[in-house]
Design a protein around this motif. Structure first.
Motif, PDB file in Angstrom:
ATOM      1  N   ARG A 107       0.884  -1.194   0.059  1.00  0.00           N
ATOM      2  CA  ARG A 107       0.076   0.034  -0.079  1.00  0.00           C
ATOM      3  C   ARG A 107       0.918   1.250   0.102  1.00  0.00           C
ATOM      4  NH1 ARG A 107      -4.503   1.014  -1.765  1.00  0.00           N
ATOM      5  NH2 ARG A 107      -4.779   2.784  -0.606  1.00  0.00           N
ATOM      6  N   GLY A 137       0.472   4.602  -2.104  1.00  0.00           N
ATOM      7  CA  GLY A 137       0.463   6.000  -1.324  1.00  0.00           C
ATOM      8  C   GLY A 137       1.435   6.990  -1.874  1.00  0.00           C
ATOM      9  N   GLU A 197       0.379   8.317  -5.330  1.00  0.00           N
ATOM     10  CA  GLU A 197      -0.860   9.188  -5.433  1.00  0.00           C
ATOM     11  C   GLU A 197      -0.248  10.448  -4.769  1.00  0.00           C
ATOM     12  OE1 GLU A 197      -4.354   7.033  -3.978  1.00  0.00           O
ATOM     13  OE2 GLU A 197      -4.306   8.858  -2.119  1.00  0.00           O
ATOM     14  N   GLN A 198       0.233  10.633  -3.484  1.00  0.00           N
ATOM     15  CA  GLN A 198       0.695  11.658  -2.749  1.00  0.00           C
ATOM     16  C   GLN A 198       1.732  12.469  -3.552  1.00  0.00           C
ATOM     17  OE1 GLN A 198      -0.669  12.974   0.059  1.00  0.00           O
ATOM     18  NE2 GLN A 198      -2.255  11.289  -0.068  1.00  0.00           N
TER      19      GLN A 198
END
Ligand code: NAD
Length: 359
Positions: A90, A94, A97-98
């Motif tokens: 994950r 993350g 995306e971030q």
């Protein structure tokens, strides 16, 4: 030039290959007069053990405040039973995306000394140098609606392929710009004979191409591309494609070169780019000093060229990798009759010495 770099070693062999890349990048710094500041952060299973989360806020803040991120690998059997949201992998989603990492660049280049390691005939793969540019944050992996519905006769699984003009245009720009620094040929891969999202993809790529008259553009259906990569991979320079097609084609292109341990990748978007080898944490060989560190070291070279514009420095590392292979040194995964077997650390040290000695 001083550069601030986040180092996320992660799990398994990530912890063994990161130190090899750092020692070589430091040697490049000494030779060319740059200094790299390494700031370590926890990610994946390592971070779960320490904080309960695969991507702690502290690590995210570190990544965001750095000029680039160097990542080893995450995951392992110890964390496989956890809920999906808490699993080490994950952390990768993350970070993408971030950091807004919408483009994944995977070069698949054959080191001539390794032609025998490929499952294809040497005459087919000799000299291949393909860059797959994969859209990373859109398409069927993220499109809505998605899910599994209950129906009167059973269930219905749904995923939706969605692409907007903006998403297609920005990945097309990445591909054309990359081609300008290479052999000036982009092959855009789609399924425009069947999918409307692909029809839009093709239309926008053609539009963006007008800004790059020095680059040739070809279009190819994905099924044909999967075949052409095996039949005649030398015809490709840059391949640009959607998230799903890129996921599959980049693995196919990578395996043309023989070993998963050899290849780097870059994920880029807004400001900070992330560099990592294409393989995972390889729990089966972790802690044994047998992992091939070359994919990680080449990821460091990619960081120099792409994030810091240090092409000569990156070339020095590439040259050292070619030389070490030509001298016959091999880690276990690429071992062949007549070559000399070395461990992770020795391979790193041999490349380091070559970087120091090159003039
Ligand atoms: P893997 O890439 O870790 O390993 C596949 C095979 O390749 C193994 O036999 C391994 O020993 C070998 N291998 C991989 N890298 C090597 C190297 N540098 N040198 C020599 N041999 C190498 O894939 P997997 O076994 O499917 O996954 C293991 C774990 O890694 C899982 O938890 C998975 O979720 C995770 N994973 C993480 C990433 C990432 O961090 N980006 C990517 C893929 C898988």
């Amino acid at each position: 030039m001083t550069k601030r770099i986040a180092v996320l070693a992660g799990d398994g062999i990530g912890r063994e290959i990161i130190p090899e890349a750092i020692k070589i990048l430091d040697a490049v710094g000494v030779r060319f007069g740059h200094s790299f500041e390494w700031h370590e952060g926890q990610v994946g299973g390592d971070a779960i053990d320490a904080t309960g989360f695969p991507l702690p806020q502290e690590t995210l803040d570190l990544a965001k405040s750095s000029e680039a991120v160097l990542l080893g690998a995450v995951g392992g059997p110890k964390w496989e039973g956890l809920d999906y949201e808490r699993r080490p992998e994950r952390a990768l989603l993350g970070l993408r995306e971030q950091l807004g990492l919408f483009a994944n660049l995977r070069p698949a280049k054959l080191y001539s000394a390794l032609a025998e390691a490929s499952s294809l005939k040497p005459e087919v793969i000799e000299g291949i140098d393909v860059l797959v540019v994969r859209e990373l944050t859109g398409g069927i992996y993220f499109g809505q609606p998605k899910g599994i519905e209950t129906t009167s006769t059973g269930h219905r699984g749904i995923n939706t392929e969605v692409y907007t003009t903006e998403e297609i245009a920005r990945i097309a720009h990445v591909a054309f710009k990359a081609a300008q620094k290479r052999n000036r040929l982009v092959t855009s891969v789609d399924k425009a004979n069947v999918l409307e999202s692909s029809e839009l993809w093709r239309r926008i790529v053609v539009e963006v191409h007008k800004d790059y008259p020095d680059v040739t553009l070809h279009h190819m259906y994905v099924d044909n591309c999967a075949m052409q990569l095996i039949r005649n991979p030398r015809q490709f320079d840059v391949i640009v494609t959607s998230n799903l097609f890129g996921d599959i084609l980049s693995d196919e292109a990578a395996m043309l070169t023989g070993s998963i341990g050899m290849l780097p990748s870059a994920s880029m978007g807004a400001d900070v780019a992330m560099y990592e080898p294409i393989h995972g944490s390889a729990p089966d060989i972790a802690g044994k000093n047998v992992a091939n560190p070359i994919g990680m070291i080449a990821s460091g070279a990619m960081m120099l060229a792409s994030s810091f514009n240090l092409s000569e420095e990156a070339e020095a590392i590439e040259q050292a990798i070619q030389t070490v292979l030509a001298q016959g040194y091999r880690t276990k995964d690429i071992e062949a009759p007549g070559t000399t077997l070395v461990g992770t650390k020795e391979m790193g040290t041999r490349i380091l010495k070559l970087v120091q000695d090159e003039t």
